[in-house]
Design a protein around this motif. Structure first.
Motif, mmCIF file in Angstrom:
data_model
loop_
_atom_site.group_PDB
_atom_site.id
_atom_site.type_symbol
_atom_site.label_atom_id
_atom_site.label_comp_id
_atom_site.label_asym_id
_atom_site.label_seq_id
_atom_site.Cartn_x
_atom_site.Cartn_y
_atom_site.Cartn_z
ATOM 1 N N ARG A 132 7.500 15.062 -12.027
ATOM 2 C CA ARG A 132 7.957 13.680 -12.094
ATOM 3 C C ARG A 132 8.739 13.489 -13.390
ATOM 4 O O ARG A 132 8.472 14.140 -14.391
ATOM 5 N N SER A 133 9.662 12.564 -13.336
ATOM 6 C CA SER A 133 10.438 12.246 -14.526
ATOM 7 C C SER A 133 10.688 10.751 -14.561
ATOM 8 O O SER A 133 10.837 10.125 -13.504
ATOM 9 N N TYR A 134 10.729 10.197 -15.794
ATOM 10 C CA TYR A 134 10.879 8.762 -15.959
ATOM 11 C C TYR A 134 11.932 8.449 -17.008
ATOM 12 O O TYR A 134 12.139 9.201 -17.962
ATOM 13 N N ALA A 135 12.576 7.298 -16.838
ATOM 14 C CA ALA A 135 13.477 6.808 -17.865
ATOM 15 C C ALA A 135 12.660 6.404 -19.098
ATOM 16 O O ALA A 135 11.482 6.047 -18.988
ATOM 17 N N ASP A 136 13.299 6.462 -20.239
ATOM 18 C CA ASP A 136 12.588 6.148 -21.489
ATOM 19 C C ASP A 136 12.033 4.732 -21.487
ATOM 20 O O ASP A 136 10.951 4.483 -22.038
ATOM 21 N N PHE A 137 12.726 3.798 -20.877
ATOM 22 C CA PHE A 137 12.300 2.405 -20.943
ATOM 23 C C PHE A 137 11.022 2.148 -20.145
ATOM 24 O O PHE A 137 10.392 1.111 -20.276
ATOM 25 N N VAL A 138 10.635 3.092 -19.286
ATOM 26 C CA VAL A 138 9.438 2.917 -18.482
ATOM 27 C C VAL A 138 8.195 2.823 -19.347
ATOM 28 O O VAL A 138 7.315 1.996 -19.113
ATOM 29 N N LYS A 139 8.096 3.718 -20.323
ATOM 30 C CA LYS A 139 7.031 3.688 -21.328
ATOM 31 C C LYS A 139 5.643 3.528 -20.733
ATOM 32 O O LYS A 139 4.853 2.690 -21.149
ATOM 33 N N GLY A 140 5.360 4.272 -19.701
ATOM 34 C CA GLY A 140 4.031 4.272 -19.110
ATOM 35 C C GLY A 140 3.739 3.138 -18.156
ATOM 36 O O GLY A 140 2.639 3.054 -17.616
ATOM 37 N N ARG A 141 4.685 2.261 -17.926
ATOM 38 C CA ARG A 141 4.434 1.120 -17.044
ATOM 39 C C ARG A 141 4.671 1.439 -15.578
ATOM 40 O O ARG A 141 4.155 0.748 -14.697
ATOM 41 N N PHE A 142 5.500 2.450 -15.303
ATOM 42 C CA PHE A 142 5.871 2.781 -13.928
ATOM 43 C C PHE A 142 5.238 4.103 -13.519
ATOM 44 O O PHE A 142 5.107 5.021 -14.345
ATOM 45 N N THR A 143 4.885 4.197 -12.247
ATOM 46 C CA THR A 143 4.380 5.451 -11.702
ATOM 47 C C THR A 143 5.039 5.719 -10.363
ATOM 48 O O THR A 143 4.973 4.881 -9.464
ATOM 49 N N ILE A 144 5.677 6.874 -10.238
ATOM 50 C CA ILE A 144 6.263 7.280 -8.973
ATOM 51 C C ILE A 144 5.310 8.240 -8.283
ATOM 52 O O ILE A 144 4.680 9.093 -8.923
ATOM 53 N N SER A 145 5.194 8.095 -6.970
ATOM 54 C CA SER A 145 4.335 8.987 -6.196
ATOM 55 C C SER A 145 4.922 9.105 -4.794
ATOM 56 O O SER A 145 5.824 8.358 -4.418
ATOM 57 N N ARG A 146 4.406 10.042 -4.029
ATOM 58 C CA ARG A 146 4.884 10.201 -2.661
ATOM 59 C C ARG A 146 3.752 10.656 -1.765
ATOM 60 O O ARG A 146 2.790 11.285 -2.216
ATOM 61 N N ASP A 147 3.908 10.337 -0.491
ATOM 62 C CA ASP A 147 2.983 10.770 0.545
ATOM 63 C C ASP A 147 3.818 11.439 1.619
ATOM 64 O O ASP A 147 4.439 10.754 2.454
ATOM 65 N N ASN A 148 3.875 12.748 1.592
ATOM 66 C CA ASN A 148 4.735 13.459 2.544
ATOM 67 C C ASN A 148 4.242 13.328 3.977
ATOM 68 O O ASN A 148 5.034 13.432 4.913
ATOM 69 N N ALA A 149 2.974 13.097 4.168
ATOM 70 C CA ALA A 149 2.450 12.910 5.521
ATOM 71 C C ALA A 149 2.936 11.591 6.127
ATOM 72 O O ALA A 149 3.043 11.464 7.350
ATOM 73 N N LYS A 150 3.246 10.631 5.251
ATOM 74 C CA LYS A 150 3.701 9.312 5.712
ATOM 75 C C LYS A 150 5.190 9.091 5.438
ATOM 76 O O LYS A 150 5.707 7.994 5.640
ATOM 77 N N ASN A 151 5.874 10.143 4.962
ATOM 78 C CA ASN A 151 7.312 10.058 4.701
ATOM 79 C C ASN A 151 7.672 8.878 3.803
ATOM 80 O O ASN A 151 8.661 8.169 4.050
#
Length: 124
Positions: A57-76
């Motif tokens: 995972r990679s985040y923009a600097d401004f995110v500063k721990g506030r954002f979380t990206i995730s995925r569920d490949n079973a649910k596309n």
């Protein structure tokens, strides 16, 4: 691959939202996924990205721990959890997809497929 973003809305500063992006048409697990945003009068900017397996995972600097990206490949589906929202987070949020590469890309030009965007408005 077709992408459909949802989950945006009007929220007060300090609140949270969970954006979703549902994919269809191709094998979802073959694609790296990204979230970008575009505020009024500004260029579209990178927010977060996740590789095809979810292991990188990679985040923009401004995110500063506030954002979380995730995925569920079973649910596309790919998600963006946004906490501690600020008025400056107000923007249209877009999900994007690119065929999985050696490295995760932060550049919008690297993504071939885009959703229609979902509007996030943060009031102060």
């Amino acid at each position: 691959v077709q992408l459909q973003a949802s989950g945006g809305g009007l929220v007060q500063a300090g609140g949270s939202l969970r954006l979703s992006c549902a994919a269809s048409g191709r094998t979802f697990s073959n694609y790296d996924m990204g979230w970008f945003r575009q505020a009024p009068g500004k260029e579209r900017e990178f927010v977060a990205a996740i590789n095809w397996s979810g292991g990188i995972r990679s985040y923009a600097d401004f995110v500063k721990g506030r954002f979380t990206i995730s995925r569920d490949n079973a649910k596309n589906t790919v998600f963006l959890q946004i906490n501690s929202l600020k008025p400056e987070d107000t923007a249209v949020y877009y999900c994007a997809a690119r065929e999985g590469g050696v490295e995760l890309s932060l550049y919008r030009g690297a993504y071939s497929y885009w959703g229609q965007g979902t509007l996030v408005t943060v009031s102060s």
